[in-house]
Design an enzyme around this catalytic site. Structure first.
Site, PDB file in Angstrom:
ATOM      1  N   TRP A  99      54.040  59.320   4.622  1.00 51.51           N
ATOM      2  CA  TRP A  99      52.838  58.838   3.944  1.00 51.51           C
ATOM      3  C   TRP A  99      53.127  58.256   2.566  1.00 51.51           C
ATOM      4  CZ3 TRP A  99      53.110  61.408  -0.516  1.00 51.51           C
ATOM      5  CH2 TRP A  99      53.791  62.626  -0.504  1.00 51.51           C
ATOM      6  N   ARG A 119      59.994  47.876   6.724  1.00 51.38           N
ATOM      7  CA  ARG A 119      61.447  47.770   6.787  1.00 51.38           C
ATOM      8  C   ARG A 119      61.988  48.228   8.146  1.00 51.38           C
ATOM      9  NH1 ARG A 119      63.732  52.151   2.265  1.00 51.38           N
ATOM     10  NH2 ARG A 119      63.665  53.921   3.662  1.00 51.38           N
ATOM     11  N   LYS A 144      54.106  55.491  15.364  1.00 55.91           N
ATOM     12  CA  LYS A 144      53.194  56.550  14.932  1.00 55.91           C
ATOM     13  C   LYS A 144      53.229  56.627  13.402  1.00 55.91           C
ATOM     14  CE  LYS A 144      53.605  60.637  13.715  1.00 55.91           C
ATOM     15  NZ  LYS A 144      52.576  60.635  12.648  1.00 55.91           N
ATOM     16  N   PRO A 145      52.134  56.203  12.752  1.00 53.64           N
ATOM     17  CA  PRO A 145      52.084  56.300  11.283  1.00 53.64           C
ATOM     18  C   PRO A 145      51.845  57.749  10.851  1.00 53.64           C
ATOM     19  CG  PRO A 145      50.376  54.805  12.148  1.00 53.64           C
ATOM     20  CD  PRO A 145      50.919  55.575  13.308  1.00 53.64           C
ATOM     21  N   SER A 152      61.096  63.859   6.424  1.00 56.37           N
ATOM     22  CA  SER A 152      61.849  64.994   5.871  1.00 56.37           C
ATOM     23  C   SER A 152      63.064  65.330   6.736  1.00 56.37           C
ATOM     24  CB  SER A 152      60.923  66.208   5.795  1.00 56.37           C
ATOM     25  OG  SER A 152      60.532  66.581   7.104  1.00 56.37           O
ATOM     26  N   GLU A 186      66.195  58.150   7.962  1.00 59.17           N
ATOM     27  CA  GLU A 186      66.044  58.045   6.501  1.00 59.17           C
ATOM     28  C   GLU A 186      65.365  59.324   6.056  1.00 59.17           C
ATOM     29  OE1 GLU A 186      67.166  55.743   4.539  1.00 59.17           O
ATOM     30  OE2 GLU A 186      67.716  54.180   5.965  1.00 59.17           O
ATOM     31  N   LEU A 187      66.132  60.261   5.524  1.00 59.98           N
ATOM     32  CA  LEU A 187      65.614  61.616   5.323  1.00 59.98           C
ATOM     33  C   LEU A 187      65.463  61.962   3.838  1.00 59.98           C
ATOM     34  CD1 LEU A 187      67.692  63.269   8.201  1.00 59.98           C
ATOM     35  CD2 LEU A 187      65.445  62.166   8.311  1.00 59.98           C
ATOM     36  N   ARG A 226      57.817  56.994 -10.449  1.00 63.63           N
ATOM     37  CA  ARG A 226      57.374  56.068  -9.408  1.00 63.63           C
ATOM     38  C   ARG A 226      56.653  56.892  -8.345  1.00 63.63           C
ATOM     39  NH1 ARG A 226      61.275  53.047  -5.199  1.00 63.63           N
ATOM     40  NH2 ARG A 226      59.822  51.479  -4.465  1.00 63.63           N
ATOM     41  N   CYS A 242      61.502  59.670  -2.092  1.00 62.22           N
ATOM     42  CA  CYS A 242      62.788  60.263  -1.688  1.00 62.22           C
ATOM     43  C   CYS A 242      63.845  59.958  -2.726  1.00 62.22           C
ATOM     44  CB  CYS A 242      63.209  59.718  -0.335  1.00 62.22           C
ATOM     45  SG  CYS A 242      63.261  57.918  -0.301  1.00 62.22           S
ATOM     46  N   GLU A 275      63.158  69.324  -2.895  1.00 57.97           N
ATOM     47  CA  GLU A 275      62.534  68.072  -3.352  1.00 57.97           C
ATOM     48  C   GLU A 275      61.215  68.431  -4.035  1.00 57.97           C
ATOM     49  OE1 GLU A 275      62.333  65.714   0.416  1.00 57.97           O
ATOM     50  OE2 GLU A 275      62.781  64.065  -0.919  1.00 57.97           O
ATOM     51  N   SER A 317      65.823  50.455  -4.954  1.00 57.26           N
ATOM     52  CA  SER A 317      65.263  49.878  -3.729  1.00 57.26           C
ATOM     53  C   SER A 317      65.190  48.361  -3.831  1.00 57.26           C
ATOM     54  CB  SER A 317      63.842  50.412  -3.501  1.00 57.26           C
ATOM     55  OG  SER A 317      63.849  51.810  -3.536  1.00 57.26           O
TER      56      SER A 317
HETATM   57  P1  NAP Z   1      57.543  64.601   7.398  1.00 62.25           P
HETATM   58  O1  NAP Z   1      56.678  65.797   7.355  1.00 62.25           O
HETATM   59  O2  NAP Z   1      58.923  64.752   7.937  1.00 62.25           O
HETATM   60  O3  NAP Z   1      56.738  63.516   8.238  1.00 62.25           O
HETATM   61  C1  NAP Z   1      57.266  62.219   8.469  1.00 62.25           C
HETATM   62  C2  NAP Z   1      56.663  61.680   9.753  1.00 62.25           C
HETATM   63  O4  NAP Z   1      57.105  62.502  10.853  1.00 62.25           O
HETATM   64  C3  NAP Z   1      55.148  61.710   9.764  1.00 62.25           C
HETATM   65  O5  NAP Z   1      54.667  60.595  10.464  1.00 62.25           O
HETATM   66  C4  NAP Z   1      54.866  62.999  10.533  1.00 62.25           C
HETATM   67  O6  NAP Z   1      53.610  63.043  11.159  1.00 62.25           O
HETATM   68  C5  NAP Z   1      55.982  62.946  11.571  1.00 62.25           C
HETATM   69  N1  NAP Z   1      56.258  64.233  12.192  1.00 62.25           N
HETATM   70  C6  NAP Z   1      56.044  65.464  11.700  1.00 62.25           C
HETATM   71  N2  NAP Z   1      56.402  66.398  12.614  1.00 62.25           N
HETATM   72  C7  NAP Z   1      56.843  65.717  13.696  1.00 62.25           C
HETATM   73  C8  NAP Z   1      57.324  66.108  14.973  1.00 62.25           C
HETATM   74  N3  NAP Z   1      57.423  67.392  15.337  1.00 62.25           N
HETATM   75  N4  NAP Z   1      57.679  65.158  15.856  1.00 62.25           N
HETATM   76  C9  NAP Z   1      57.575  63.867  15.522  1.00 62.25           C
HETATM   77  N5  NAP Z   1      57.119  63.414  14.328  1.00 62.25           N
HETATM   78  C10 NAP Z   1      56.769  64.345  13.425  1.00 62.25           C
HETATM   79  O7  NAP Z   1      57.693  63.930   5.974  1.00 62.25           O
HETATM   80  P2  NAP Z   1      56.548  63.548   4.948  1.00 62.25           P
HETATM   81  O8  NAP Z   1      56.072  64.766   4.262  1.00 62.25           O
HETATM   82  O9  NAP Z   1      55.556  62.658   5.597  1.00 62.25           O
HETATM   83  O10 NAP Z   1      57.366  62.633   3.928  1.00 62.25           O
HETATM   84  C11 NAP Z   1      58.121  63.140   2.887  1.00 62.25           C
HETATM   85  C12 NAP Z   1      59.590  63.219   3.264  1.00 62.25           C
HETATM   86  O11 NAP Z   1      60.066  61.919   3.655  1.00 62.25           O
HETATM   87  C13 NAP Z   1      60.454  63.618   2.087  1.00 62.25           C
HETATM   88  O12 NAP Z   1      61.431  64.527   2.517  1.00 62.25           O
HETATM   89  C14 NAP Z   1      61.090  62.303   1.646  1.00 62.25           C
HETATM   90  O13 NAP Z   1      62.296  62.446   0.957  1.00 62.25           O
HETATM   91  C15 NAP Z   1      61.267  61.628   2.957  1.00 62.25           C
HETATM   92  N6  NAP Z   1      61.409  60.183   2.776  1.00 62.25           N
HETATM   93  C16 NAP Z   1      62.630  59.629   2.959  1.00 62.25           C
HETATM   94  C17 NAP Z   1      62.806  58.260   2.736  1.00 62.25           C
HETATM   95  C18 NAP Z   1      64.144  57.615   2.922  1.00 62.25           C
HETATM   96  O14 NAP Z   1      64.177  56.392   2.973  1.00 62.25           O
HETATM   97  N7  NAP Z   1      65.236  58.353   3.014  1.00 62.25           N
HETATM   98  C19 NAP Z   1      61.712  57.491   2.349  1.00 62.25           C
HETATM   99  C20 NAP Z   1      60.472  58.096   2.176  1.00 62.25           C
HETATM  100  C21 NAP Z   1      60.327  59.459   2.390  1.00 62.25           C
HETATM  101  P3  NAP Z   1      52.356  63.662  10.367  1.00 62.25           P
HETATM  102  O15 NAP Z   1      52.035  62.723   9.300  1.00 62.25           O
HETATM  103  O16 NAP Z   1      51.297  63.760  11.404  1.00 62.25           O
HETATM  104  O17 NAP Z   1      52.793  65.009   9.870  1.00 62.25           O
END
Ligand code: NAP
Length: 487
Positions: free
Chosen positions: A159, A168, A183-184, A238, A259-260, A287, A293, A390, A450
């Site tokens: 999000w 990207r 899936k957003p 994550s 991308e974690l 930012r 991340c 984080e 970025s």
């Molecule tokens: P997240 O909880 O891992 O969720 C990311 C996506 O995965 C969401 O669309 C989420 O759906 C989905 N998801 C959750 N559980 C899932 C499952 N069991 N099976 C399939 N998909 C599943 O992460 P977030 O809280 O949205 O984002 C923050 C994290 O993203 C941070 O750790 C950040 O560092 C990382 N991030 C990394 C980068 C990079 O480029 N390395 C860039 C941006 C963010 P829901 O929304 O429905 O939960």
């Protein structure tokens, strides 16, 4: 005439889009999207599940061959038109993004420009996919090496950057000729639906990109992974969810891009230009309200410059205006959800219990919305949870160091390796520290790395693969080699 945000939202589809049609969920379920600045519900969308997922992946598989046969120039022009439309409509999309996600309008505008640029960049890459022809070393065989689309792709995004994280992926997938199911994030689906509409207007054929919004990610994504029809999963989110998806993808040996999470160190040497360092720290920390991340999670400052650096940083952080991202003059919007604020409160309280000093901020305000003030903590101990977690909030954690070796040891003491930052006026020292840092990206005297034209990605548990740059399209291509005997 410009549209209000409710008019923009009313123009968006249901939340499930398959083969060119908006649909309700097969189950009939819906879910609500809210504005984090007020907690008010702003949209109700179809809540997808397995039946919707199955329909979407069937279409992606059925359309793959036809889409791969579309000439690269045509695919390129769809991306180019989408870039132009997004640039024209930047103000609308920025307002929509701010309303569902919280970031200040100026940052949302920046994200629209950054996100649209992936479409322009990959429009240019689509027509330059390389190949190779050569003779075997013994002269007996001709090798013809081509690159084909990997096939139907599963895209999943978080999000925090609701547009750029998906453009990207969509950009290179279209450039390579892959169909997609997407899936957003549950918290920010509206931006994705807007981008989908723009791509359709730009000429993207029905069925190339299907979208399924849901509150139960697993019920949509796991059927895609196990369908036997998807060839690749591209995930941003994550590390724990990434690991789960890697396990699931191993069942069908799907290609993956991951991308974690990150835990970026930001090193300020004693020979740094402190004004440059503070500017860079503000960019790297603040930012997206710290919800990035790439956010500077641990700010390591040489002990001799710590008093000056912390005074300058605290002055800048204290001067920021916190409020609704859509209001004039707001520098720091709300965090994305109440749970996000709870986590920041817990991390700050733990650091303070372990001896950190609060130089500004440090407590949750009362009132509506999910706000947390810009906060500076000094003297954060190595045992604090904030050092290994984080933060994802507007909290700068300052840690002193005495030697470069010590800075490197602290910086690399994490399972993450996404990005690191180094502030030094000595080029030799800056380069040497950059080389010793375990990270996929390093910002040397800058807090912003970025760029769509550069390879974004991490090492260690921060991920696999790179997005953007010259290699971004490779993630969506397979290599095929043809052997022809010389007769
Ligand atoms: P997240 O909880 O891992 O969720 C990311 C996506 O995965 C969401 O669309 C989420 O759906 C989905 N998801 C959750 N559980 C899932 C499952 N069991 N099976 C399939 N998909 C599943 O992460 P977030 O809280 O949205 O984002 C923050 C994290 O993203 C941070 O750790 C950040 O560092 C990382 N991030 C990394 C980068 C990079 O480029 N390395 C860039 C941006 C963010 P829901 O929304 O429905 O939960």
């Amino acid at each position: 005439m410009s549209r209000s945000v409710s008019e923009i939202i009313a123009s968006l589809g249901t939340g499930i889009h398959i083969d060119g049609q908006w649909r309700d969920a097969a189950s009939g379920d819906t879910f609500e999207v809210d504005n984090p600045a007020t907690g008010e519900v702003i949209a109700t969308l179809a809540n997808g599940g397995k039946a919707d997922a199955d329909a979407a992946i069937d279409v992606a598989a059925a359309k793959q061959a036809e889409w791969a046969a579309v000439p690269a120039r045509e695919r390129s022009e769809i991306l180019r038109r989408a870039y132009e439309l997004l640039t024209e409509r930047a103000e609308e999309l920025a307002l929509l993004m701010t309303t569902e996600m919280g970031k200040p309008l100026a940052e949302a505008r920046g994200e629209v420009a950054y996100g649209a640029e992936f479409f322009r960049w990959f429009a240019e890459e689509a027509v330059r996919i390389p190949g190779d022809a050569r003779l075997s070393p013994d002269g007996k065989t001709r090798f013809v090496i081509t690159h084909e689309p990997v096939g139907p792709c599963i895209l999943i995004t978080p999000w925090n950057f609701p547009m750029a994280m998906v453009s990207r992926k969509i950009g290179p997938a279209i450039a390579a000729g892959c169909t997609m199911v997407y899936k957003p994030a549950e918290l920010t689906p509206l931006t994705s639906l807007y981008v989908l509409d723009v791509l359709r207007e730009a000429g993207l054929p029905d069925g190339v990109l299907s979208v399924v919004c849901t509150t139960d990610a697993g019920s949509v994504v796991e059927p895609w992974i196990d369908s036997g029809k998807a060839r690749k999963l591209s995930f941003t989110g994550s590390t724990p969810v990434g690991k789960l998806l890697l396990e699931q993808c191993s069942r069908g040996v799907l290609r993956t891009s991951m991308e974690l999470g990150g835990n970026a160190p930001f090193i300020v040497c004693e020979d740094a230009d402190l004004d440059v360092a503070v500017d860079a720290a503000m960019a790297a920390k603040m930012r997206n309200m710290g919800e990035a991340c790439t956010a500077a999670n641990r700010i390591l400052v040489h002990r001799s410059v710590l008093p000056d650096f912390s005074a300058k940083l605290t002055e800048r952080m204290s001067a920021l205006n916190v409020g609704d991202g859509a209001a004039d003059g707001t520098d720091v919007g709300p965090l994305v959800a109440g749970k996000a604020v709870d986590k920041v409160v817990e991390l700050v309280d733990d650091a303070v219990d372990r001896g950190a000093e609060v130089l500004c901020g440090g407590s949750r305000p009362s009132g509506n919305g999910y706000f947390y003030p810009p906060t500076v903590l000094s003297g954060v101990s190595a045992e604090s949870q904030i050092m290994t977690t984080e933060i994802f909030g507007p909290v700068a954690a300052l840690v002193p160091f005495d030697t470069d070796d010590e800075a490197i040891e602290i910086a690399n003491a994490t399972e993450f390796g996404l990005v690191s930052y180094v502030m030094s006026e000595s080029l030799d020292r800056g380069l040497s520290l950059s080389e010793r840092l375990e990270a996929g990206m390093v910002g040397l005297n800058t807090g912003l790395v970025s760029n769509p034209a550069a390879p974004f990605g991490g090492i260690k548990q921060s991920g696999l693969g790179r997005e953007g740059g010259l290699t971004g399209i490779q993630e969506f291509l397979e290599t095929k080699y043809l052997a022809i005997p010389v007769r």
